[in-house]
Design a protein around this motif. Structure first.
Motif, mmCIF file in Angstrom:
data_model
loop_
_atom_site.group_PDB
_atom_site.id
_atom_site.type_symbol
_atom_site.label_atom_id
_atom_site.label_comp_id
_atom_site.label_asym_id
_atom_site.label_seq_id
_atom_site.Cartn_x
_atom_site.Cartn_y
_atom_site.Cartn_z
ATOM 1 N N UNK A 7 0.811 -1.222 0.000
ATOM 2 C CA UNK A 7 0.000 0.000 0.000
ATOM 3 C C UNK A 7 0.844 1.272 0.000
ATOM 4 N N UNK A 8 1.982 1.247 0.693
ATOM 5 C CA UNK A 8 2.843 2.428 0.723
ATOM 6 C C UNK A 8 3.465 2.676 -0.652
ATOM 7 N N UNK A 9 3.857 1.613 -1.337
ATOM 8 C CA UNK A 9 4.384 1.775 -2.688
ATOM 9 C C UNK A 9 3.336 2.364 -3.626
ATOM 10 N N UNK A 10 2.107 1.910 -3.498
ATOM 11 C CA UNK A 10 1.018 2.449 -4.330
ATOM 12 C C UNK A 10 0.864 3.937 -4.087
ATOM 13 N N UNK A 11 0.890 4.340 -2.821
ATOM 14 C CA UNK A 11 0.758 5.762 -2.475
ATOM 15 C C UNK A 11 1.888 6.585 -3.083
ATOM 16 N N UNK A 12 3.117 6.090 -2.940
ATOM 17 C CA UNK A 12 4.278 6.813 -3.469
ATOM 18 C C UNK A 12 4.215 6.897 -4.994
ATOM 19 N N UNK A 13 3.805 5.814 -5.647
ATOM 20 C CA UNK A 13 3.728 5.817 -7.106
ATOM 21 C C UNK A 13 2.623 6.733 -7.625
ATOM 22 N N UNK A 14 1.541 6.869 -6.876
ATOM 23 C CA UNK A 14 0.497 7.836 -7.255
ATOM 24 C C UNK A 14 1.053 9.256 -7.152
ATOM 25 N N UNK A 15 1.819 9.506 -6.107
ATOM 26 C CA UNK A 15 2.444 10.813 -5.935
ATOM 27 C C UNK A 15 3.402 11.101 -7.084
ATOM 28 N N UNK A 16 4.151 10.084 -7.496
ATOM 29 C CA UNK A 16 5.076 10.221 -8.624
ATOM 30 C C UNK A 16 4.311 10.562 -9.902
ATOM 31 N N UNK A 17 3.205 9.871 -10.145
ATOM 32 C CA UNK A 17 2.403 10.121 -11.339
ATOM 33 C C UNK A 17 1.904 11.557 -11.377
#
Length: 202
Positions: A165-175
């Motif tokens: 879940x933390x990776x998903x959050x970070x990747x959304x921020x990156x996008x």
């Protein structure tokens, strides 16, 4: 995104050409040290728009245990040579071929095995708009993921309930904050072993 496309294709080609001696040495070492099995580890991963593609890595595990998705530092299935390749990320060099083919980018979310994309909520599936990457902001934060998982009681549960879940959050921020220069920064930070600013990871 045009700059990203040009950068990926150009430098993946250059990287493959320049690293030919290194690639040959690694192939020979795998053949000598791990003769029972293929040189390359090929696995189906989830790519852009949820499409499957074959990702290539140098094999770092015993053949009978190559298909398990969660890796923990110190596992018996990781060979001594494989541990060295993984420590210095040399096992990931064949992914330059994926970048050249257009399956992957230098920077993006790490590609997951089939099944993890099904766990994404509707609002989180936006990260599937991105090509998966060799490195990325989540990869920087969890560069020592295998060591982290080795310290918890149940690595799979910790991965599924905390890390994923933390990776998903970070990747959304990156996008949502993507820029070509952010990609360059992530690549440089990956090479020198530096973390991204905490403000970006929040």
């Amino acid at each position: 995104m045009v700059l990203k496309f040009i950068f990926d294709r150009t430098f993946s080609f250059v990287g493959l050409v320049v690293l030919i001696p290194v690639l040959i040495v690694i192939v020979i070492l795998i053949r000598l040290k791990m003769p029972n099995g293929p040189v390359f580890f090929c696995q189906k991963r989830i790519g852009k728009d949820g499409q499957l593609f074959t990702m290539y890595k140098f094999r770092s595990m015993t053949v009978e245990h190559c298909g398990i998705s969660i890796s923990v530092a110190g596992e018996d299935r990781i060979t001594p040579l494989g541990a060295t390749l993984r420590k210095y990320k040399l096992d990931e060099l064949p992914e330059l071929w994926n970048v050249l083919k257009g399956n992957m980018s230098f920077v993006g979310p790490r590609p997951d095995v089939p099944g993890y994309a099904d766990r994404l909520s509707e609002k989180d599936r936006v990260i599937l708009k991105l090509k998966p990457g060799i490195t990325g902001p989540a990869s920087l934060k969890y560069r020592n993921e295998e060591e982290l998982l080795a310290r918890v009681q149940n690595p799979r549960v910790y991965n599924d309930e905390v890390i994923f879940p933390d990776k998903v959050r970070i990747n959304k921020n990156y996008l949502h904050n993507w820029s070509f220069w952010l990609d360059i920064k992530i690549i440089v930070y990956t090479i020198i072993g530096k973390d991204l600013e905490e403000e970006f990871l929040k």
